[in-house]
Each structure stands twice: as structure tokens, then as C-alpha cells.
Motif scaffolding. Structure first.
Motif, PDB file in Angstrom:
ATOM      1  N   ILE A  22       0.840  -1.203   0.000  1.00 12.32           N
ATOM      2  CA  ILE A  22       0.000   0.000   0.000  1.00 12.32           C
ATOM      3  C   ILE A  22       0.874   1.251   0.000  1.00 12.32           C
ATOM      4  O   ILE A  22       0.662   2.175  -0.793  1.00 12.32           O
ATOM      5  CB  ILE A  22      -0.966  -0.008   1.206  1.00 12.32           C
ATOM      6  N   CYS A  23       1.875   1.274   0.869  1.00 13.36           N
ATOM      7  CA  CYS A  23       2.769   2.433   0.947  1.00 13.36           C
ATOM      8  C   CYS A  23       3.549   2.625  -0.354  1.00 13.36           C
ATOM      9  O   CYS A  23       3.707   3.756  -0.824  1.00 13.36           O
ATOM     10  CB  CYS A  23       3.731   2.273   2.121  1.00 13.36           C
ATOM     11  N   GLU A  26       1.155   3.981  -3.080  1.00 13.47           N
ATOM     12  CA  GLU A  26       0.876   5.402  -2.828  1.00 13.47           C
ATOM     13  C   GLU A  26       2.087   6.267  -3.154  1.00 13.47           C
ATOM     14  O   GLU A  26       1.958   7.328  -3.768  1.00 13.47           O
ATOM     15  CB  GLU A  26       0.466   5.613  -1.369  1.00 13.47           C
ATOM     16  N   GLY A  27       3.279   5.803  -2.768  1.00 16.70           N
ATOM     17  CA  GLY A  27       4.505   6.553  -3.052  1.00 16.70           C
ATOM     18  C   GLY A  27       4.768   6.684  -4.541  1.00 16.70           C
ATOM     19  O   GLY A  27       5.149   7.748  -5.026  1.00 16.70           O
ATOM     20  N   LEU A  29       2.553   6.628  -6.930  1.00 19.32           N
ATOM     21  CA  LEU A  29       1.563   7.518  -7.519  1.00 19.32           C
ATOM     22  C   LEU A  29       1.772   8.980  -7.141  1.00 19.32           C
ATOM     23  O   LEU A  29       1.361   9.878  -7.876  1.00 19.32           O
ATOM     24  CB  LEU A  29       0.149   7.058  -7.158  1.00 19.32           C
ATOM     25  N   LYS A  30       2.422   9.235  -6.022  1.00 18.97           N
ATOM     26  CA  LYS A  30       2.765  10.616  -5.655  1.00 18.97           C
ATOM     27  C   LYS A  30       3.816  11.170  -6.606  1.00 18.97           C
ATOM     28  O   LYS A  30       3.781  12.342  -6.969  1.00 18.97           O
ATOM     29  CB  LYS A  30       3.276  10.681  -4.220  1.00 18.97           C
ATOM     30  N   THR A  33       2.247  11.172 -11.048  1.00 21.88           N
ATOM     31  CA  THR A  33       0.854  11.584 -10.834  1.00 21.88           C
ATOM     32  C   THR A  33      -0.096  11.198 -11.965  1.00 21.88           C
ATOM     33  O   THR A  33      -1.302  11.122 -11.754  1.00 21.88           O
ATOM     34  CB  THR A  33       0.778  13.100 -10.595  1.00 21.88           C
TER      35      THR A  33
END
Length: 91
Positions: A22-23, A26-27, A29-30, A33
């Protein structure tokens, strides 16, 4: 996201792995973008991201094992460092 929101798993190892994924997603996709992909594509993102991010940790682990005498560091003619059991370097 808080831990209570995470899907339940029977093994603690699964929970740690899931949280790590999950982390990592998310990382990724940050930083990327505009990224979007199938599960197969996301697997490629994660593989590339983990390989890049983990190189320093792998080196730390190797250095630790060398310092403990559990493995030996050698060098190839081109300067590349190689690691293995001490017995493999005495042949």
C-alpha cells in the motif's frame, strides 16, 4: 489510512507485506501523478521501485554480514564487488 481500515489477514507477515505494498503504491503515484495501469503493470512499477529503493539496504546488509565474518567480499578484474561464503573464495 489507519490500521483498522486495512483488510484483515490471518498472518502478521501478510499484514506487513500488504502495508508495504500500500505504501509503495501510494509513493509511486505521488511521484508519477499521471500513472495508471493494470495489476500486471503495477507489479512492474513495484518491482522497479523496490529494486531502486532497496539497493542501499542490500549494501548495508552485505556490509553487516562481511563485518560479522559470515560472508566475504571479493573483487572481479573489472572492479565489481562480489559476495559469498568464505569457502567459495578459497577455491
Amino acid at each position: 489510512m489507519i490500521v483498522e481500515d486495512m483488510p484483515r489477514r490471518s498472518l502478521d507477515k501478510d499484514v506487513v507485506t500488504l502495508w508495504s505494498l500500500i505504501c509503495d503504491i501510494e509513493g509511486y503515484l505521488k511521484v508519477h501523478t499521471q500513472a495508471k495501469d493494470s495489476i500486471s503493470g503495477v507489479r512492474i512499477w513495484l518491482t522497479q521501485q523496490r529494486m531502486e529503493a532497496r539497493t542501499e539496504l542490500i549494501q548495508e546488509a552485505l556490509d553487516y554480514l562481511v563485518s560479522r565474518g559470515l560472508i566475504v567480499e571479493g573483487e572481479l578484474p573489472d572492479g565489481t564487488k562480489v559476495y559469498g561464503k568464505p569457502d567459495n573464495f578459497n577455491k
